[in-house]
Design a protein around this motif. Structure first.
Motif, short mmCIF file in Angstrom:
data_model
loop_
_atom_site.label_atom_id
_atom_site.label_comp_id
_atom_site.label_asym_id
_atom_site.label_seq_id
_atom_site.Cartn_x
_atom_site.Cartn_y
_atom_site.Cartn_z
N VAL A 96 2.85 7.38 2.85
CA VAL A 96 2.47 6.67 4.24
C VAL A 96 2.17 5.29 3.67
O VAL A 96 2.21 4.33 4.82
N VAL A 97 1.33 5.16 2.88
CA VAL A 97 0.90 3.79 2.28
C VAL A 97 2.19 2.80 2.07
O VAL A 97 2.13 1.67 2.60
N VAL A 98 3.15 3.36 1.43
CA VAL A 98 4.40 2.41 1.27
C VAL A 98 5.07 2.24 2.72
O VAL A 98 5.18 1.01 2.93
N ARG A 99 4.88 3.14 3.55
CA ARG A 99 5.77 2.85 4.79
C ARG A 99 4.77 1.71 5.56
O ARG A 99 5.50 0.99 6.29
N GLU A 100 3.48 1.98 5.57
CA GLU A 100 2.32 1.18 6.51
C GLU A 100 2.35 -0.22 6.02
O GLU A 100 2.34 -1.15 6.44
N LEU A 155 4.08 -1.74 -4.40
CA LEU A 155 4.03 -2.04 -2.84
C LEU A 155 4.46 -3.45 -2.71
O LEU A 155 5.15 -3.94 -1.75
N ASP A 156 3.90 -4.32 -3.62
CA ASP A 156 4.51 -5.79 -3.82
C ASP A 156 6.01 -5.81 -3.93
O ASP A 156 6.77 -6.67 -3.35
N GLU A 157 6.55 -4.87 -4.84
CA GLU A 157 7.80 -4.90 -4.79
C GLU A 157 8.79 -4.26 -3.65
O GLU A 157 9.95 -4.66 -3.44
N VAL A 158 8.12 -3.29 -3.17
CA VAL A 158 8.80 -2.98 -1.85
C VAL A 158 8.94 -4.28 -0.99
O VAL A 158 9.64 -4.33 -0.53
N ARG A 159 7.79 -4.85 -0.64
CA ARG A 159 7.67 -6.03 0.15
C ARG A 159 8.77 -7.08 -0.36
O ARG A 159 9.51 -7.68 0.47
N ALA A 214 4.27 12.38 -5.17
CA ALA A 214 4.17 12.78 -6.24
C ALA A 214 3.90 11.62 -7.18
O ALA A 214 3.23 11.41 -8.36
N LEU A 215 4.92 10.66 -7.06
CA LEU A 215 4.93 9.48 -7.93
C LEU A 215 3.46 8.64 -7.77
O LEU A 215 2.96 8.45 -8.65
N GLY A 216 3.10 8.46 -6.62
CA GLY A 216 1.81 7.73 -6.49
C GLY A 216 0.76 8.53 -7.20
O GLY A 216 -0.18 7.64 -7.35
#
Length: 357
Positions: free
Chosen positions: A146-150, A331-335, A317-319
């Motif tokens: 959820v954190v990644v998506r948001e 998260l910065d890499e996702v962005r 699980a990774l988180g």
């Protein structure tokens, strides 16, 4: 009826189509198209959200008014989309996700387990919060998926990139536009699947990737069909694609598993979700069957919903194994991955404009 700026529309529709494809479908089925098989958000106005729907009778545009009335600011869009999702769940008799459950009229999500029972942690400075998100929400416990998506809510935007993809989605793109898009996918996935092979035996990565996900054979077959047997000599990466592929290889060379997952998540889940509508639109417009759109055929995975649920469980699980600093870095890499993707659309738009000048 007034639309928001192109960059806002690109941000919202990119997020909805990349991360909330199932929600798009629920909204379509609840608000006029009960037999919808695909749904992609294509526009955002001050009065409604607009979706392109596919059902057994064909394709349709669906405009659904915002539940609380006309809006004017970008942060209000998220509130209204969540309200539409809840209303759709109520109409269809479906329990909404806990992150969008209500308590006293407010969203509840922080500090709750998701269906997989795993939780992620992420502390973000208030200044780094995405638009429409409070610092409190980012600093609370949430499933890492959820954190990644948001976190990527506002990272899907650029007006030029939106225009290029909008032309394809509305059936106005040319065959060459589609070929150029397929060619960029080839160079992106070449780098990504090299990285996936490198970490195939790493238990931290293995749960994210399977042979059924591999896209390179399909992309090669699509390009041979669309361009010809000499396609390797006739396609090239735009500068943004070359930079995108170089970054994926850099992350893999570093041995940074979470960074590879960031790019893996961004590409595969996006193409699993919104890509299905692209395939339908292109197939109808250009008379393609499987040849030419094989890239979008993920049937070997079985149920896409089950696969994506499992993928999100793997993210959770990774988180749990990442400290706050490493979560923030991922998260910065996702962005960054979303930024590269947008830049590719921008370059394709520029390339198209130059060719027609």
């Amino acid at each position: 009826m007034t639309s928001f700026s192109a960059d806002v529309i690109a941000g919202v529709t990119g997020h909805m189509n990349g991360d909330h494809a199932e929600d798009n479908l629920l909204i379509a089925r609840a608000f006029g198209h009960p037999e919808a098989t695909a749904s992609r958000m294509i526009d955002v106005t001050t009065e409604s959200g607009v979706w392109l729907i596919a059902d057994p009778s064909g394709e349709h545009e669906l405009a659904v008014r915002w539940p609380t009335g006309p809006i004017a600011e970008r942060p209000e869009i998220r509130r209204e989309v969540v309200a539409l999702y809840r209303a759709a769940c109520e109409e269809l008799g479906i329990e909404p996700r806990e992150e969008h459950a209500t308590q006293g009229g407010a969203e509840v999500g922080a500090g709750h387990h998701d269906n997989h029972g795993r939780r992620g942690r992420h502390a973000h400075h208030a200044g780094e919060a995405s638009e429409g998100e409070s610092a409190d929400a980012l600093e609370s416990d949430k499933p890492f998926s959820v954190v990644v998506r948001e976190s990527s809510w506002s990272d899907h935007s650029d007006s030029e990139g939106a225009s290029f993809m909008e032309e394809i989605m509305r059936g106005r793109g040319t065959m060459q536009d589609y070929i150029d898009l397929v060619a960029q996918h080839y160079f992106m996935y070449e780098a990504l699947e090299e990285a996936a092979a490198r970490f195939a035996d790493d238990p931290r990565f293995a749960s994210f990737h399977s042979d059924a996900l591999l896209r390179m054979p399909a992309l090669e077959a699509d390009l041979a069909h669309l361009v010809g047997d000499d396609w390797r000599d006739r396609v090239e990466a735009v500068p943004a694609t070359a930079a995108y592929a170089a970054r994926i290889r850099e992350v893999a060379e570093e041995g940074w598993v979470a960074g590879v997952v960031a790019h893996h998540y961004t590409r595969y889940l996006g193409d699993l979700s919104g890509g299905q509508m692209i395939a339908r639109r292109v197939a109808k417009q250009h008379g393609l069957e499987r040849d030419g759109i094989a890239f979008y055929d993920f049937s070997e995975l079985g149920s896409l919903t089950e696969f994506k649920n499992g993928y999100r469980a793997a993210l959770d699980a990774l988180g749990t194994g990442l400290d706050d600093a490493e979560q923030a870095r991922m998260l910065d890499e996702v962005r960054a991955a979303y930024g590269f993707n947008t830049a590719v659309f921008v370059d394709l738009g520029k390339q198209k404009a130059a060719a027609s000048a």
